[in-house]
Design a protein around this motif. Structure first.
Motif, short mmCIF file in Angstrom:
data_model
loop_
_atom_site.label_atom_id
_atom_site.label_comp_id
_atom_site.label_asym_id
_atom_site.label_seq_id
_atom_site.Cartn_x
_atom_site.Cartn_y
_atom_site.Cartn_z
N GLY A 186 0.79 -1.19 -0.03
CA GLY A 186 -0.03 0.12 0.10
C GLY A 186 0.76 1.19 -0.06
N ASP A 187 0.43 2.33 -0.85
CA ASP A 187 0.96 3.36 -0.75
C ASP A 187 1.12 4.13 0.50
N GLU A 188 0.14 3.86 1.21
CA GLU A 188 -0.03 4.63 2.55
C GLU A 188 1.05 3.94 3.51
N ASP A 189 1.02 2.75 3.37
CA ASP A 189 1.99 1.99 4.35
C ASP A 189 3.69 2.90 4.07
N VAL A 190 3.79 2.71 2.70
CA VAL A 190 5.29 3.45 2.40
C VAL A 190 5.09 4.67 2.89
N PHE A 191 4.35 5.37 2.59
CA PHE A 191 4.42 6.87 2.96
C PHE A 191 4.54 6.96 4.41
N LEU A 229 5.94 4.91 6.69
CA LEU A 229 7.58 4.56 6.80
C LEU A 229 8.44 5.60 6.34
N GLU A 230 8.11 6.24 5.28
CA GLU A 230 9.06 7.50 4.50
C GLU A 230 9.33 8.39 5.79
N THR A 231 7.90 8.87 6.18
CA THR A 231 7.75 9.95 7.32
C THR A 231 8.50 9.61 8.54
N ARG A 232 8.87 8.46 8.74
CA ARG A 232 9.75 7.92 9.85
C ARG A 232 10.91 7.97 9.43
N GLY A 233 11.51 8.32 8.40
CA GLY A 233 12.89 8.42 7.95
C GLY A 233 13.46 7.59 6.91
N LEU A 234 12.69 6.57 6.38
CA LEU A 234 13.19 5.53 5.57
C LEU A 234 12.94 6.12 3.97
N ASP A 235 13.98 5.46 3.13
CA ASP A 235 13.56 5.98 1.64
C ASP A 235 12.54 4.99 1.18
N ASP A 236 12.23 5.07 0.03
CA ASP A 236 11.28 3.95 -0.82
C ASP A 236 11.62 2.57 -0.74
N ASP A 237 12.91 2.32 -0.99
CA ASP A 237 13.23 1.01 -1.12
C ASP A 237 13.47 0.25 0.24
N ASP A 238 13.86 1.03 1.22
CA ASP A 238 14.15 0.60 2.74
C ASP A 238 12.67 0.03 3.37
N ALA A 239 11.61 1.17 2.79
CA ALA A 239 10.21 0.94 3.44
C ALA A 239 9.66 -0.46 2.83
N LYS A 240 9.84 -0.37 1.65
CA LYS A 240 9.18 -1.54 0.86
C LYS A 240 10.03 -2.75 1.43
N GLN A 241 11.28 -2.66 1.81
CA GLN A 241 12.01 -4.19 2.25
C GLN A 241 11.40 -4.18 3.71
N MET A 242 11.30 -3.31 4.41
CA MET A 242 10.75 -3.63 5.83
C MET A 242 9.24 -4.23 5.72
#
Length: 476
Positions: A422-427, A429-442
């Motif tokens: 979900g875009d919301e989940d990625v967004f 995690l990005e607000t918590r300091g992760l970039d797009d790739d790291d967010a998806k990997q998490m």
């Protein structure tokens, strides 16, 4: 995270798997499959007549059986041409059946397994190790304390010579006969290498044993056979690792696994397979579990062009239990078709199947499973859970469960979920300091956690790292 985990996390996994050595064999069979090829392989192994006879019978069955290409949604196997496969390559080593010291191996083979981390794992966390290179075991060793208790862990060629009566009884006669399917018949004709594990009654092997299978040459087939027998009240954990570098020609892996879990015994079979994207991975694996025995399958499959893998268990005694946990990942041009089969042939038996799949860049994953409740299997229960995660609109994931219920007093449950990241989940995690790739990997790491927590730490870290590389498009 411990220092050992930090070290594993920092390991350059891509380099560990993608290197390739110059081919250097002592003997290489001609391409294709015919009676003469079978006789040449058997003669090179100095096998007894009964094994040659079984190979030749399997060859006839292979010729008569159709390709499994009529299943709905099955991977395309039209490129699989056995006549273009080199079925047997014996590496150039002095010790047939495997050296007992890594230093006794040729430098290029030593270097291969050093890069894969096998000698280091043996020192730290394993009871025994077998390592196969091309078609033969090149290294085999077991801790002396287990040998003193009667535990046998040797290569299959040695088992044929030294444990002939056991092999005659169990080898492809009860669990995986050549008549099971076309690739089981192919395997029965040209199998080579693999592991034999025998655990005596009332013996618990409290550290895993491991076998590692490495293909190095273009256009070859690898057909190792694994036979595990756990006698009453015994316990063992067998770990299998598989890998291959990038190839210019297609390769075929068609292994066979037979596991016999006797009364009140416990076997866990864990595998992490990372083949190249030119490899077809077509295996047959089956366990027969007796009263109060427990069989556990834990597997991760990725990297191949096409995989068809459905480990199965026959629960033949009251109270027998089977647990399947699988993860599959498919990227561009890959079709990973995996699942499980469980046959409840006795009362009070129990099974659980948990399947996780990830698809990206147009890849396809599929769960294909069968649960059979036989007449008389009263109070048997099964729970099937399939979860699929997709990265984009081009990727696909399917669930094809099949239930055969012949007994009324049973408990059967099936659940399947399919979703996109979900875009919301990625967004968030990005607000918590992760970039797009790291967010998806998490997100993916959390998704597969039920699988990785069942693996030894070295394999759990490695599986996570392999999936990260697949997500980056770095492997295969």
């Amino acid at each position: 995270m411990s220092s050992d985990q930090d070290h594993l996390k920092e390991t350059d996994t891509e380099k560990r798997f993608e290197f390739k050595k110059e081919e250097n064999s002592a003997f290489e069979a001609e391409k294709g499959l015919d009676e003469e090829t079978i006789r040449v392989i058997s003669e090179d192994k100095d096998e007894p007549q009964w094994m040659l006879d079984r190979r030749l019978r399997a060859l006839e069955q292979f010729k008569q059986m159709p390709m499994p290409d009529d299943w709905p949604g099955a991977p395309d196997l039209s490129e699989v041409d056995v006549d273009e496969i080199v079925p047997y390559i014996r590496p150039d080593i002095e010790t047939r059946g495997g050296a007992e010291n890594w230093e006794d191996l040729p430098d290029e083979i030593q270097d291969t397994f050093d890069k894969l981390g096998i000698p280091e794992a043996e020192k730290n966390a394993l009871s025994g190790v077998g390592a196969q290179y091309e078609s033969e075991i090149v290294y085999q060793n077991m801790q002396e304390r287990w040998e003193e208790k009667g535990v046998i862990f040797c290569d299959m060629d040695k088992a044929v010579q030294e444990h002939e009566e056991i092999l005659k009884e169990y080898f492809m006669t009860k669990a995986v006969p050549p008549s099971d399917n076309k690739f089981a018949a192919l395997h029965g004709a040209i199998w080579s290498g693999g592991s034999f594990v025998y655990v005596p009654e009332d013996t618990t092997v409290d550290m895993p044993v491991q076998a590692y299978f490495r293909m190095n040459s273009d256009g070859m087939g690898q057909f190792e056979h694994t036979l595990i027998i756990a006698e009453e009240n015994s316990e063992v954990h067998y770990i299998e690792g598989c890998s291959a570098p990038k190839y210019s020609a297609f390769n075929l892996h068609s292994g066979g696994v037979e596991v016999f879990v006797k009364e009140n015994a416990h076997v866990q079979y864990s595998t992490v397979q990372n083949w190249s994207k030119n490899t077809y991975n077509l295996n047959t694996k089956r366990a027969i579990t007796e009263a109060d025995g427990t069989m556990e399958w834990v597997s991760g499959s990725m990297g191949s062009k096409a995989t068809m893998l459905y480990p199965s268990t026959i629960l033949k005694g009251p109270g027998a239990t089977d647990n399947h946990i699988t993860i599959a990942m498919a990227g561009e041009g890959q079709n990973i078709d995996t699942g499980a089969k469980v046959y409840h042939n006795a009362p009070d038996t129990k099974s659980t199947i948990e399947s996780k799949s990830i698809s990206k860049d147009g890849g396809r994953t599929n769960y294909r499973g069968l649960v059979h409740m036989a007449d008389g299997a009263e109070n048997a229960s099964t729970s099937v859970e399939c979860d699929a995660l997709m990265f984009d609109n081009e990727s696909t994931s399917d669930t094809m469960p099949y239930m055969e219920i012949q007994e009324n007093k049973v408990d059967v449950a099936h659940e399947a979920t399919v979703g996109k990241i979900g875009d919301e989940d990625v967004f968030y995690l990005e607000t918590r300091g992760l970039d797009d790739d790291d967010a998806k990997q998490m997100i993916v790491a959390g998704f597969i956690e039920p699988i990785t927590e069942e693996l030894p730490i070295e394999y759990a870290v490695e599986l996570n790292r392999l999936i990260e590389l697949e997500m980056e498009g770095s492997l295969g």
